[in-house]
Design a protein around this motif. Sequence first.
Motif, PDB file in Angstrom:
ATOM      1  N   SER A   1      -1.910 -16.217  -7.363  1.00  0.00           N
ATOM      2  CA  SER A   1      -2.418 -15.332  -8.634  1.00  0.00           C
ATOM      3  C   SER A   1      -1.507 -14.214  -8.514  1.00  0.00           C
ATOM      4  N   TYR A   2      -1.214 -13.301  -7.519  1.00  0.00           N
ATOM      5  CA  TYR A   2      -0.339 -12.150  -7.413  1.00  0.00           C
ATOM      6  C   TYR A   2       0.915 -12.609  -6.885  1.00  0.00           C
ATOM      7  N   GLY A   3       1.985 -11.903  -7.340  1.00  0.00           N
ATOM      8  CA  GLY A   3       3.168 -12.166  -6.840  1.00  0.00           C
ATOM      9  C   GLY A   3       3.483 -11.295  -5.760  1.00  0.00           C
TER      10      GLY A   3
ATOM     11  N   VAL B   1     -14.681 -18.638   0.547  1.00  0.00           N
ATOM     12  CA  VAL B   1     -14.522 -17.215   1.107  1.00  0.00           C
ATOM     13  C   VAL B   1     -13.251 -16.755   0.663  1.00  0.00           C
ATOM     14  N   GLU B   2     -13.454 -15.511   0.074  1.00  0.00           N
ATOM     15  CA  GLU B   2     -12.194 -14.485  -0.637  1.00  0.00           C
ATOM     16  C   GLU B   2     -12.213 -13.667   0.261  1.00  0.00           C
ATOM     17  N   ASP B   3     -10.808 -12.772   0.041  1.00  0.00           N
ATOM     18  CA  ASP B   3     -10.523 -11.518   0.286  1.00  0.00           C
ATOM     19  C   ASP B   3     -11.139 -10.460  -0.245  1.00  0.00           C
TER      20      ASP B   3
ATOM     21  N   VAL C   1     -12.473  -9.860  -4.862  1.00  0.00           N
ATOM     22  CA  VAL C   1     -12.622 -10.334  -6.286  1.00  0.00           C
ATOM     23  C   VAL C   1     -12.446  -9.258  -7.230  1.00  0.00           C
ATOM     24  N   ASP C   2     -11.245  -9.321  -7.921  1.00  0.00           N
ATOM     25  CA  ASP C   2     -10.872  -8.335  -8.670  1.00  0.00           C
ATOM     26  C   ASP C   2     -11.050  -8.482 -10.447  1.00  0.00           C
ATOM     27  N   THR C   3     -10.063  -9.026 -10.970  1.00  0.00           N
ATOM     28  CA  THR C   3     -10.513  -9.402 -12.402  1.00  0.00           C
ATOM     29  C   THR C   3     -11.537 -10.606 -12.482  1.00  0.00           C
ATOM     30  N   GLY C   4     -11.586 -11.291 -11.170  1.00  0.00           N
ATOM     31  CA  GLY C   4     -12.517 -12.595 -11.247  1.00  0.00           C
ATOM     32  C   GLY C   4     -11.728 -13.834 -11.742  1.00  0.00           C
ATOM     33  N   LEU C   5     -10.600 -13.739 -12.075  1.00  0.00           N
ATOM     34  CA  LEU C   5      -9.848 -14.827 -12.788  1.00  0.00           C
ATOM     35  C   LEU C   5      -9.701 -16.116 -11.742  1.00  0.00           C
TER      36      LEU C   5
ATOM     37  N   ASP D   1     -11.315   1.002  -7.971  1.00  0.00           N
ATOM     38  CA  ASP D   1     -10.284   0.689  -8.359  1.00  0.00           C
ATOM     39  C   ASP D   1      -8.724   1.012  -7.662  1.00  0.00           C
ATOM     40  N   TYR D   2      -8.807   0.824  -6.459  1.00  0.00           N
ATOM     41  CA  TYR D   2      -7.663   1.015  -5.613  1.00  0.00           C
ATOM     42  C   TYR D   2      -7.028  -0.254  -5.201  1.00  0.00           C
ATOM     43  N   PHE D   3      -5.610  -0.318  -5.187  1.00  0.00           N
ATOM     44  CA  PHE D   3      -5.024  -1.427  -4.453  1.00  0.00           C
ATOM     45  C   PHE D   3      -4.944  -1.186  -3.045  1.00  0.00           C
ATOM     46  N   VAL D   4      -5.821  -2.456  -2.314  1.00  0.00           N
ATOM     47  CA  VAL D   4      -5.953  -2.030  -0.875  1.00  0.00           C
ATOM     48  C   VAL D   4      -5.203  -2.894   0.133  1.00  0.00           C
TER      49      VAL D   4
END
Length: 181
Positions: free
Chosen positions: A68-70, A97-99, A101-105, A149-152
Amino acid sequence: MQDDIAEVLVSAAEIKKRVKEMGAAISRDYAGKDLLVVGILKGAIIFLADLVREITIPLQLDFMAVSSYGAGTTTSGAVRILKDLEVPVEDKHLLIVEDIVDTGLTLKYLLENLKARKPLSVRACTILDKPERRLVDVHVDYSGFSIPDYFVVGYGLDYAQKYRHLPDICVLKPEVYARQK
Ligand code: XMP
């Protein structure tokens, strides 16, 4: 490493307490059912390791890796399977099991992809949720903490593949991101 951290958002002690509660809820809800826990690499590994040890019913474990993310902090929205499950799912209740859920995509894609394989059920579990950032409507069955909405980073979450081993969930100093640009 410690110098890179601006703030501890969720401490290791708070995480421990919450993961215990989540494990108890999952154990109750899935009692008597054939549970397959689907860990999403790499971000969920630390949470997953803690969570499954708080689950008191029999379970199986398998993994998926999705892109998902680079290396940066923005998402393209495109999801691709890099590693798929190894066990059959038709006779199982699946728990993703996810770390985070951000945009949800990512979760929406995973739910649709796994439902199409006709398991007995599919639910989602995440340690972190950023509801403000949601782009698609997706239901999370078990959520540890809702955060702004922080990048953690930390507790499995990375920035440029670093900081995953930090025991707390942290916000980095702005200059750390600036260094990578
Ligand atoms: P989406 O937007 O699809 O994102 O819900 C899910 C994936 O994006 C990554 N992500 C983060 N990773 N800190 C991170 O280290 C964050 O604040 C963050 N927000 C999203 C993560 O891999 C997640 O599974």
